[in-house]
Design a protein around this motif. Structure first.
Motif, PDB file in Angstrom:
ATOM      1  N   GLU A  37       0.754  11.247  -0.606  1.00 60.71           N
ATOM      2  CA  GLU A  37      -0.507  11.687   0.016  1.00 60.71           C
ATOM      3  C   GLU A  37      -1.696  11.220  -0.810  1.00 60.71           C
ATOM      4  OE1 GLU A  37       2.245  13.535   0.479  1.00 60.71           O
ATOM      5  OE2 GLU A  37       2.001  13.116   2.613  1.00 60.71           O
ATOM      6  N   GLN A  38      -1.549  11.290  -2.139  1.00 57.50           N
ATOM      7  CA  GLN A  38      -2.646  10.845  -2.997  1.00 57.50           C
ATOM      8  C   GLN A  38      -2.925   9.356  -2.773  1.00 57.50           C
ATOM      9  OE1 GLN A  38      -4.713  12.753  -5.221  1.00 57.50           O
ATOM     10  NE2 GLN A  38      -5.760  10.818  -4.914  1.00 57.50           N
ATOM     11  N   GLU A  39      -1.872   8.555  -2.669  1.00 56.94           N
ATOM     12  CA  GLU A  39      -2.067   7.111  -2.435  1.00 56.94           C
ATOM     13  C   GLU A  39      -2.662   6.868  -1.060  1.00 56.94           C
ATOM     14  OE1 GLU A  39      -2.160   5.685  -5.070  1.00 56.94           O
ATOM     15  OE2 GLU A  39      -0.317   4.735  -5.735  1.00 56.94           O
ATOM     16  N   ILE A  40      -2.262   7.663  -0.072  1.00 57.27           N
ATOM     17  CA  ILE A  40      -2.819   7.495   1.275  1.00 57.27           C
ATOM     18  C   ILE A  40      -4.308   7.830   1.271  1.00 57.27           C
ATOM     19  CG2 ILE A  40      -2.801   8.482   3.603  1.00 57.27           C
ATOM     20  CD1 ILE A  40       0.270   8.689   3.310  1.00 57.27           C
ATOM     21  N   ARG A  41      -4.681   8.898   0.540  1.00 55.65           N
ATOM     22  CA  ARG A  41      -6.105   9.244   0.459  1.00 55.65           C
ATOM     23  C   ARG A  41      -6.897   8.100  -0.171  1.00 55.65           C
ATOM     24  NH1 ARG A  41      -4.182  14.409  -0.735  1.00 55.65           N
ATOM     25  NH2 ARG A  41      -4.380  14.185  -2.976  1.00 55.65           N
ATOM     26  N   LEU A  42      -6.272   7.426  -1.147  1.00 61.44           N
ATOM     27  CA  LEU A  42      -6.980   6.345  -1.836  1.00 61.44           C
ATOM     28  C   LEU A  42      -7.210   5.137  -0.929  1.00 61.44           C
ATOM     29  CD1 LEU A  42      -5.538   6.457  -5.441  1.00 61.44           C
ATOM     30  CD2 LEU A  42      -7.917   6.712  -4.773  1.00 61.44           C
ATOM     31  N   ALA A  44      -8.768   5.125   1.666  1.00 64.79           N
ATOM     32  CA  ALA A  44     -10.153   5.223   2.134  1.00 64.79           C
ATOM     33  C   ALA A  44     -11.151   5.051   0.989  1.00 64.79           C
ATOM     34  CB  ALA A  44     -10.377   6.565   2.821  1.00 64.79           C
TER      35      ALA A  44
ATOM     36  N   ALA B 156      -5.808  14.320   7.611  1.00 63.30           N
ATOM     37  CA  ALA B 156      -5.186  13.112   7.088  1.00 63.30           C
ATOM     38  C   ALA B 156      -5.033  13.165   5.576  1.00 63.30           C
ATOM     39  CB  ALA B 156      -6.027  11.903   7.471  1.00 63.30           C
ATOM     40  N   GLY B 157      -3.873  12.723   5.101  1.00 65.20           N
ATOM     41  CA  GLY B 157      -3.665  12.596   3.667  1.00 65.20           C
ATOM     42  C   GLY B 157      -3.554  13.910   2.935  1.00 65.20           C
ATOM     43  N   THR B 158      -3.167  14.971   3.632  1.00 61.31           N
ATOM     44  CA  THR B 158      -2.914  16.231   2.923  1.00 61.31           C
ATOM     45  C   THR B 158      -1.480  16.653   3.205  1.00 61.31           C
ATOM     46  OG1 THR B 158      -3.822  17.421   4.788  1.00 61.31           O
ATOM     47  CG2 THR B 158      -5.264  17.129   2.904  1.00 61.31           C
ATOM     48  N   LEU B 208       2.464  15.183  -8.702  1.00 59.91           N
ATOM     49  CA  LEU B 208       1.184  15.130  -9.395  1.00 59.91           C
ATOM     50  C   LEU B 208       1.252  15.828 -10.751  1.00 59.91           C
ATOM     51  CD1 LEU B 208      -1.321  15.711  -6.435  1.00 59.91           C
ATOM     52  CD2 LEU B 208      -0.761  13.560  -7.547  1.00 59.91           C
ATOM     53  N   GLU B 270     -13.533   8.550  -6.828  1.00 60.18           N
ATOM     54  CA  GLU B 270     -12.331   7.777  -6.501  1.00 60.18           C
ATOM     55  C   GLU B 270     -12.276   6.466  -7.281  1.00 60.18           C
ATOM     56  OE1 GLU B 270     -11.343   9.418  -2.015  1.00 60.18           O
ATOM     57  OE2 GLU B 270     -12.722   7.753  -2.259  1.00 60.18           O
ATOM     58  N   GLU B 274      -9.037   5.651  -9.374  1.00 58.85           N
ATOM     59  CA  GLU B 274      -8.248   4.428  -9.213  1.00 58.85           C
ATOM     60  C   GLU B 274      -8.145   3.684 -10.551  1.00 58.85           C
ATOM     61  OE1 GLU B 274      -6.417   3.312  -6.789  1.00 58.85           O
ATOM     62  OE2 GLU B 274      -6.007   1.335  -7.637  1.00 58.85           O
ATOM     63  N   ARG B 287       1.905   4.257 -11.894  1.00 56.87           N
ATOM     64  CA  ARG B 287       0.590   4.833 -11.595  1.00 56.87           C
ATOM     65  C   ARG B 287       0.579   6.344 -11.780  1.00 56.87           C
ATOM     66  NH1 ARG B 287      -3.116   2.028  -8.212  1.00 56.87           N
ATOM     67  NH2 ARG B 287      -3.363   3.742  -6.774  1.00 56.87           N
ATOM     68  N   TYR B 288       1.691   7.003 -11.464  1.00 58.40           N
ATOM     69  CA  TYR B 288       1.744   8.459 -11.600  1.00 58.40           C
ATOM     70  C   TYR B 288       2.662   8.878 -12.753  1.00 58.40           C
ATOM     71  CZ  TYR B 288      -0.988   8.353  -7.435  1.00 58.40           C
ATOM     72  OH  TYR B 288      -2.006   8.097  -6.557  1.00 58.40           O
TER      73      TYR B 288
END
Lengths: 169, 496
Positions: A37-42, A44, B156-158, B208, B270, B274, B287-288
Motif C-alpha cells: 500500500e505504501q508503494e502504491i501511495r507513492l 502518486a 485508494a492505497g489504504t 512497515l 513524499e 522516496e 527499500r523497506y
C-alpha cells in the motif's frame, strides 16, 4: 462494411485511445502487510506521478477500469473482494500486486487462498516484495494493453452481455 | 514436548510464578508498571503470561506466569483496563476466560457467516465454549445516534479496515473497528518452525515495522537460547531501526498533509520519503529493510558511505517540509486540539510510542539496558497536549534524534555478523522500539529448536485501542483521517 460496423470500429478505437489517457484504478487489500500500500501511495508522489500517464485512483469501484489487488486473499475477505470486482463495469482488468498476491508468501490453508488468482480472474501479475513504484508502473502499462485487447474483442452490442436477457436494466 | 524453562536475563526480564488465586492481588501490586502484553500458551497445562514494563528509573520487564487449570482466571480488566483486548483474544484462541459473565468480543477470527459453512479455522488451544460476542453498536443512542458502516474496502492505497462509526450526524459518538479481514493466523503459522524460518513471516506481519518486529523476534530467540549477537551486528540493527523510524515519520507527515488537503506539503514529504526509501535500498539492500535482521545477528553490513552521503540531503527535505508545515497556520490550527488522548487514557490503556509520548508518557523500549543503545542513549521527546499536533511534534523531534543516532552507530562501527543459536529448549522475551511504539515478541522453543509458541505484539496491536478514545474527544468525521495519520498504525499489525 455496413455503416453500423464502421461506427463500432470507431467506438473501439476511441475507447482504446481514451483508456490510454484516463484509466481509473481501484486498489484492494486482501491481507497485505501494509508495505505494498505504501508503494502504491507513492505512485502518486512527485517522483512517479502516475496522473501524468493518464492513471487516476478512484475511491469507487463503479468508476474503476482496473483493480489493483494486494495480499494473499484472506478467505474471510473473499466476499468483499468479489463484491468490489462485480461492482466494476466491463471491460475491466485485475492486476495482482506483490509476492503475497502471486502466491509466494502464504500457502492455501484455512486462513488464506494463498493467491489472488484463486478468487479473481487475474490479467497481469506484478512480482516483488514489495514491487517498487517503477515495477508497478510497468505492470500498469502492461494492463493497459490487456484492457485495449478486451475493448477490441467487444462488439458493443447486446452480445457482449450473454448473461443479461432483454428487458434487464 | 519438553517443559519450557524461562530464563530471566538479569536486569532486563524477571519472571515470577503466580498461582491463579493470587493473581488479582499481584496485578494490584504491579499497578505502577505498564501492562505491555498478555497471552496464553499451551504446555502440560495452559499458562497465562502477563508482560509488565517498568518505564521508570530502571527500565526492564517483569513476566508473571500463572497456570490455568479450570478454564478460568481472575477477571483482570477491571483492575488493568489494558487487559481487555487480550482477554478477548485469549478466549478466542484458548477457550479460557476471566471469571464472571462479562461478554468477550470478537477479535481475530472472522464471524461464521464470513466463511463457507464447512470452514474450520485452527486455534492455538481449545475452541471457546460459545462464540465471541459480535461488536455491534446500538442503532440509536439516546434516540439520536446511528451506526455509519465504513469499510473494509476503503480509499485508494489504504489497508482494508472496517470502522463502525456511531454518530448523531456529524459528531463521533463512538467508533469501533474490525481487522479480522486481514487475520493471517500468523502465531498459528509460526508453530513448528525454527526461528530462522519464522522470521520471514514475522517481518511481513507488519511490513512497515519489519526491522523492529524482526529485531524483537530475533531477540526473543536469542534470549531463549542464551545467545548474544555480535556488538557490531546489534549496531547494524540499530542503524536499520532508526532508518525505519525516519521513513515512517516521513510517511506519516505525508499522510497528515493528505488528510488535511495540503497537496504541496504532501508532495514535499513524499520527496523526502522516496529519498529515504532509496537510501535504504542502497545502504541495506531493501527499500523497506526486509531481510536485514537475522536470528543471532544481521546478514548484511550497512554501506556507511552511502548513508553519510545521502542522509543529510534526504533529512534536509524532511526538515524543509516540516518547517514549512509548522509555518502554515491553517495546518497547525487543524492539528491542534484534534484527537486528544489524555495522559490517564494513555496510561490506563497501556499505549506506546509517539502516541503515549505525546500524552506525557516518556516511555521508550530503547532505554531498556542491555542493547546497542547502552552507550548511545536516545533523547526521548515528550509532549503533554496529547493532540495530533503533539504527536506530530514528537515525530519531528524523534526524526532529528534518529539522524544523530545513525551517525553515532556508524562511527562506532556497524557490520554484519551472526552468532549461531544452539539447538536448545527455552523461552524468551524480545523488544524493540518501532516507529509506532514498543514491539514485543515472546517465544518458546522445544529441544530441537522449533517454536512451540510465538507471540507477536507490534506497536499497532497496542495503540489501536486508544484510537476510539482519540476520535470520541469532541471530534467530527473529517477529523478521523487526520487522527489516523497521526497514530500511523497498520491494520496488518493489529490483525496478524
Amino acid at each position: 462494411m455496413t455503416a453500423e460496423a464502421v461506427r463500432a470500429d470507431e467506438l473501439r478505437e476511441t475507447i482504446a485511445r481514451q483508456f490510454g489517457r484516463s484509466l481509473h484504478i481501484r486498489t484492494l487489500d486482501t491481507g497485505s502487510c501494509a508495505v505494498c500500500e505504501q508503494e502504491i501511495r507513492l505512485l502518486a508522489a512527485p517522483h512517479y506521478d502516475l496522473t501524468r500517464l493518464g492513471f487516476f485512483f478512484t475511491p469507487a469501484p463503479r468508476h474503476a477500469d482496473l483493480l489493483l489487488v494486494t495480499g494473499p486473499m484472506i478467505r474471510a475477505f473473499e466476499v468483499a473482494a468479489r463484491k468490489t470486482y462485480d461492482a466494476m463495469p466491463g471491460p475491466k482488468v485485475v492486476v495482482a500486486t506483490g509476492a503475497c498476491a502471486l502466491g509466494g508468501v502464504y500457502p492455501a490453508d484455512p486462513f488464506t487462498h494463498g493467491t489472488v488468482g484463486a478468487v479473481l480472474p487475474v490479467d497481469v501479475w506484478i512480482p516483488g516484495c514489495p514491487p517498487s513504484p517503477l515495477a508497478l508502473l510497468h505492470g500498469l502499462g502492461v494492463a493497459v494493453g490487456r484492457l485495449a485487447e478486451k475493448v477490441r474483442d467487444r462488439s458493443f452490442t447486446a452480445a457482449d452481455y450473454p448473461e443479461r436477457t432483454r428487458g434487464d436494466s | 514436548m519438553t517443559a519450557v524453562e524461562p530464563r530471566a536475563v538479569p536486569g532486563e526480564v524477571t519472571t515470577f510464578q503466580v498461582a491463579s488465586p493470587d493473581l488479582e492481588a499481584v496485578v494490584r501490586d504491579l499497578a505502577n508498571l505498564r501492562l505491555a502484553d498478555m497471552f496464553a500458551a499451551n504446555g502440560d497445562t495452559t499458562t497465562l503470561r502477563m508482560v509488565w514494563a517498568n518505564d521508570g528509573e530502571a527500565p526492564g520487564y517483569v513476566i508473571t506466569e500463572t497456570p490455568i487449570d479450570d478454564g478460568e482466571y481472575p477477571a483482570l480488566s477491571g483492575i488493568a483496563p489494558a487487559a481487555f483486548v487480550e482477554e478477548c483474544e485469549i478466549y478466542e484462541q484458548f477457550g479460557i476466560r476471566p471469571v464472571g459473565d462479562k461478554p468477550l468480543n470478537r477479535m481475530m477470527l472472522p464471524p461464521r457467516d464470513a466463511l463457507p459453512p464447512d470452514a474450520a479455522l485452527p486455534t492455538l488451544g481449545r475452541q471457546p465454549a460459545a462464540e465471541p460476542q459480535e461488536v455491534r453498536a446500538p442503532h440509536t443512542v439516546g434516540g439520536h445516534a446511528f451506526e455509519f458502516p465504513f469499510g473494509p474496502v476503503r480509499q485508494a492505497g489504504t489497508e482494508s479496515l472496517y470502522y463502525g462509526l456511531v454518530t448523531s450526524g456529524e459528531e463521533v459518538v463512538d467508533l469501533y473497528l474490525f481487522t479480522w479481514h486481514k487475520h493471517r493466523g500468523l502465531e498459528w503459522r509460526l508453530q513448528g518452525r525454527t526461528p530462522r524460518e519464522a522470521l520471514f513471516h514475522v517481518e511481513r506481519a507488519e511490513g512497515l515495522s519489519a526491522v523492529a518486529l524482526g529485531w524483537a523476534f530475533a531477540a526473543a530467540a536469542e534470549a531463549a537460547t542464551g545467545t548474544r549477537p555480535p556488538a557490531e551486528a546489534e549496531r547494524t540493527r540499530a542503524v536499520a531501526l532508526e532508518l525505519e523510524r525516519l521513513y515512517n515519520h516521513a510517511a506519516a507527515m505525508a499522510a497528515l498533509c493528505q488528510s488535511t488537503g495540503l497537496t504541496v506539503g504532501q508532495s514535499a514529504a513524499e520527496i523526502a520519503l522516496e529519498r529515504m526509501l532509496r537510501l535504504n535500498a542502497q545502504a541495506l539492500g531493501h527499500r523497506y529493510l526486509f531481510g536485514v535482521v537475522g536470528v543471532g545477528g544481521v546478514g548484511r553490513a550497512p554501506d556507511a558511505d552511502v548513508i553519510r552521503r545521502e542522509l543529510p540531503g534526504a533529512y534536509g527535505e524532511f526538515r524543509r517540509a516540516a518547517d514549512a508545515l509548522l509555518d502554515t497556520n491553517s495546518f497547525v490550527d487543524r492539528l491542534e486540539a484534534t484527537g486528544i488522548v489524555t495522559t490517564d487514557q494513555a496510561r490506563a490503556l497501556g499505549l506506546v510510542g509517539p502516541v503515549a509520548r505525546a500524552s506525557g508518557l516518556a516511555a521508550d523500549a530503547r532505554t531498556v539496558p542491555g542493547g546497542p543503545y547502552d552507550g548511545h542513549p536516545p533523547a526521548i521527546p515528550a509532549r503533554t497536549a496529547g493532540d495530533v499536533l503533539a504527536r506530530f511534534a514528537v515525530m519531528l523531534a524523534e526524526a532529528a534524534e534518529s539522524v544523530r543516532l545513525i551517525g553515532e552507530f556508524l562511527g562506532a562501527g556497524a557490520a554484519a555478523g551472526v552468532t549461531e543459536l544452539p539447538e536448545t529448549a527455552g523461552a524468551g522475551l524480545g523488544w524493540a522500539e518501532s516507529p509506532r511504539g514498543e514491539a514485543l515478541a515472546w517465544l518458546a522453543l522445544d529441544s530441537e529448536g522449533r517454536i512451540t509458541r510465538a507471540r507477536l505484539r507490534p506497536g499497532s496491536a497496542r495503540n489501536w485501542r486508544g484510537f476510539d478514545d482519540a476520535c470520541r474527544s469532541q471530534n467530527v468525521f473529517t477529523d478521523i483521517p487526520i487522527i489516523e495519520a497521526s497514530f500511523w498504525l497498520t491494520a496488518a499489525g493489529m490483525a496478524r
